[in-house]
Design a protein around this motif. Structure first.
Motif, PDB file in Angstrom:
ATOM      1  N   ILE A 197       2.746 -20.087  10.805  1.00 50.63           N
ATOM      2  CA  ILE A 197       4.067 -20.327  11.398  1.00 50.63           C
ATOM      3  C   ILE A 197       4.124 -21.694  12.070  1.00 50.63           C
ATOM      4  CG2 ILE A 197       5.529 -19.608  13.337  1.00 50.63           C
ATOM      5  CD1 ILE A 197       4.816 -16.685  12.372  1.00 50.63           C
TER       6      ILE A 197
ATOM      7  N   ASP B 179       4.514 -24.547   9.749  1.00 53.95           N
ATOM      8  CA  ASP B 179       5.887 -24.731   9.250  1.00 53.95           C
ATOM      9  C   ASP B 179       6.687 -25.650  10.169  1.00 53.95           C
ATOM     10  OD1 ASP B 179       5.849 -23.356   6.935  1.00 53.95           O
ATOM     11  OD2 ASP B 179       6.826 -21.546   7.704  1.00 53.95           O
TER      12      ASP B 179
ATOM     13  N   GLU C 118      11.937 -13.744  18.182  1.00 50.89           N
ATOM     14  CA  GLU C 118      12.310 -13.173  16.893  1.00 50.89           C
ATOM     15  C   GLU C 118      11.087 -12.910  16.015  1.00 50.89           C
ATOM     16  OE1 GLU C 118      15.514 -15.145  14.924  1.00 50.89           O
ATOM     17  OE2 GLU C 118      15.128 -14.112  13.049  1.00 50.89           O
TER      18      GLU C 118
ATOM     19  N   THR D  10       9.841  -9.205  14.761  1.00 53.43           N
ATOM     20  CA  THR D  10       9.635  -8.937  13.337  1.00 53.43           C
ATOM     21  C   THR D  10       8.217  -8.435  13.090  1.00 53.43           C
ATOM     22  OG1 THR D  10      11.134 -10.749  12.821  1.00 53.43           O
ATOM     23  CG2 THR D  10       9.755  -9.949  11.031  1.00 53.43           C
TER      24      THR D  10
ATOM     25  N   LYS E 224       7.046  -4.604  11.864  1.00 53.24           N
ATOM     26  CA  LYS E 224       6.261  -4.449  10.648  1.00 53.24           C
ATOM     27  C   LYS E 224       4.974  -3.681  10.933  1.00 53.24           C
ATOM     28  CE  LYS E 224       4.779  -6.962   6.606  1.00 53.24           C
ATOM     29  NZ  LYS E 224       3.355  -6.615   6.646  1.00 53.24           N
TER      30      LYS E 224
ATOM     31  N   LEU F 161      13.119 -16.184   9.149  1.00 56.35           N
ATOM     32  CA  LEU F 161      13.770 -15.516   8.019  1.00 56.35           C
ATOM     33  C   LEU F 161      12.961 -15.720   6.736  1.00 56.35           C
ATOM     34  CD1 LEU F 161      16.154 -14.066   6.656  1.00 56.35           C
ATOM     35  CD2 LEU F 161      17.318 -16.259   6.521  1.00 56.35           C
TER      36      LEU F 161
ATOM     37  N   HIS G 137       9.823 -16.185   6.528  1.00 54.03           N
ATOM     38  CA  HIS G 137       8.616 -15.361   6.598  1.00 54.03           C
ATOM     39  C   HIS G 137       8.913 -13.907   6.257  1.00 54.03           C
ATOM     40  CE1 HIS G 137       5.285 -17.868   8.100  1.00 54.03           C
ATOM     41  NE2 HIS G 137       6.292 -18.688   8.396  1.00 54.03           N
ATOM     42  N   ARG G 138      10.075 -13.438   6.725  1.00 55.15           N
ATOM     43  CA  ARG G 138      10.461 -12.065   6.381  1.00 55.15           C
ATOM     44  C   ARG G 138      10.667 -11.932   4.879  1.00 55.15           C
ATOM     45  NH1 ARG G 138      13.682 -12.074  10.912  1.00 55.15           N
ATOM     46  NH2 ARG G 138      15.650 -12.329   9.797  1.00 55.15           N
TER      47      ARG G 138
ATOM     48  N   LYS H 230       9.320 -13.633   2.607  1.00 53.89           N
ATOM     49  CA  LYS H 230       8.023 -13.704   1.959  1.00 53.89           C
ATOM     50  C   LYS H 230       7.299 -12.358   2.072  1.00 53.89           C
ATOM     51  CE  LYS H 230       3.850 -16.512   1.818  1.00 53.89           C
ATOM     52  NZ  LYS H 230       3.016 -17.457   2.562  1.00 53.89           N
ATOM     53  N   ASP H 231       7.426 -11.745   3.254  1.00 49.64           N
ATOM     54  CA  ASP H 231       6.799 -10.440   3.483  1.00 49.64           C
ATOM     55  C   ASP H 231       7.307  -9.374   2.526  1.00 49.64           C
ATOM     56  OD1 ASP H 231       4.841 -10.635   5.329  1.00 49.64           O
ATOM     57  OD2 ASP H 231       6.142 -10.322   7.071  1.00 49.64           O
TER      58      ASP H 231
END
Lengths: 197, 108
Positions: free
Chosen positions: A28, A31, A62, A66, A70, B46, B48-49, B51-52
């Motif tokens: 992350i 990026d 966020e 997420t 998950k 977003l 990353h989601r 991609k998941d």
């Protein structure tokens, strides 16, 4: 606050450390580092890039939500769903209404059904003992006129109690699945700051 | 414009841009923010989601005169999803527009 690339990445890192696995965190961070690198090559200042990215706290919140949702989906446990719920709660003030209140209501419902089940399941054997005492001619509290009916009744309520507990378990699993889907949807629609942009 | 509005449609926007061409993050963010005013930082979570769930994959590609960039590409599942969401959005937008413009013939 300094609006530099370093500061953005520092905040992002500090908010996500301990929650995300190191590898995912690096992915992350890379990026955003790439975003700053290309943006600067494009002639934009770090401050400008920082501002258009938005608050690193919001971004981190966020990503955290997420990730925890998950995790709760992959490994089902009370702890995981609770953490996922809390993280999603932090995304917006009105999630107090849309996440916290439904969550509390569901937990209370599940607990009440469970307690009723336990009470019935325990009341059954108690009633059974009373009935047997009556049959043996020992003057216990005369709850019913026919002790034999009492025996059947006690078996009935024990079964009912156990069914409630089992049903509650399936109900909890059902709510868990629905809850995960709802939290995912919530994250994709709700943002951290409602007054920006 | 309402922020929830924008965030709700962000996914279809990202899928749609990627359906036309593979993009690196900065490029994708640029494409989106050119048209929609949104915190650019939320596009990465977003991605990353996506991609998941397997709608996009990533690959590294050398850029002219610089370190390699991470490109995002739609998968087959992503392409299908983009198609479905687009259809759905088009129908929905057409209905909303008809309502807003006060047309009466939409019902028959």
């Amino acid at each position: 606050m300094l609006q530099t690339e370093q500061e953005f990445i520092r905040i992002l890192r500090s908010r996500l450390e301990g929650t995300l696995p190191e590898e995912e965190l690096n992915d992350i961070v890379s990026d955003y580092a790439e975003h700053f690198r290309i943006g600067k090559a494009d002639g934009r200042s770090e401050e400008e890039l920082f501002c258009s990215l938005g608050s690193p706290d919001d971004v981190a919140r966020e990503i955290r939500a997420t990730h925890l949702v998950k995790k709760a989906e992959d490994v089902k446990s009370c702890k995981n769903i609770f953490h996922a719920m809390l993280a999603t709660l932090g995304l917006g003030l009105f999630n107090l209404v849309f996440v916290l209140i439904p969550f509390i209501l569901l937990v209370v419902l599940l607990l009440v059904v469970f307690l009723f089940g336990i009470v019935f399941a325990i009341a059954g054997p108690a009633a059974f003992i009373y009935s047997v005492l009556q049959i043996l001619g020992i003057p216990a509290f005369a709850i019913w006129q026919s002790p034999v009916a009492g025996v059947f009744f006690s078996i009935g309520i024990t079964t009912f109690g156990l069914l409630l507990v089992i049903g509650d378990y399936y109900l909890a699993r059902f709510f868990y699945r629905i809850g995960i889907r709802y939290l995912k949807w919530n994250i994709s629609v709700i943002t951290g700051t409602e007054d920006e942009a | 414009m309402n922020i929830q509005f924008k965030k709700g449609v962000l996914e279809i926007c990202v899928l749609s841009v990627l359906a036309r061409k593979d993009c690196y993050g900065y490029e994708l963010v640029g494409e989106i923010s050119k048209r929609i005013d949104i915190s650019e930082g939320t596009i990465y979570p977003l991605l990353h989601r996506l991609k998941d769930v397997g709608y996009v994959t990533t690959y590294l590609q050398e850029s002219a005169g610089g370190p390699s960039r991470k490109y995002y590409r739609l998968t087959e599942a992503g392409r299908k999803e983009e198609h479905e969401q687009k259809e759905e959005w088009m129908r929905f937008a057409a209905s909303v527009n008809a309502l807003l413009e006060g047309k009466n013939d939409a019902a028959d």
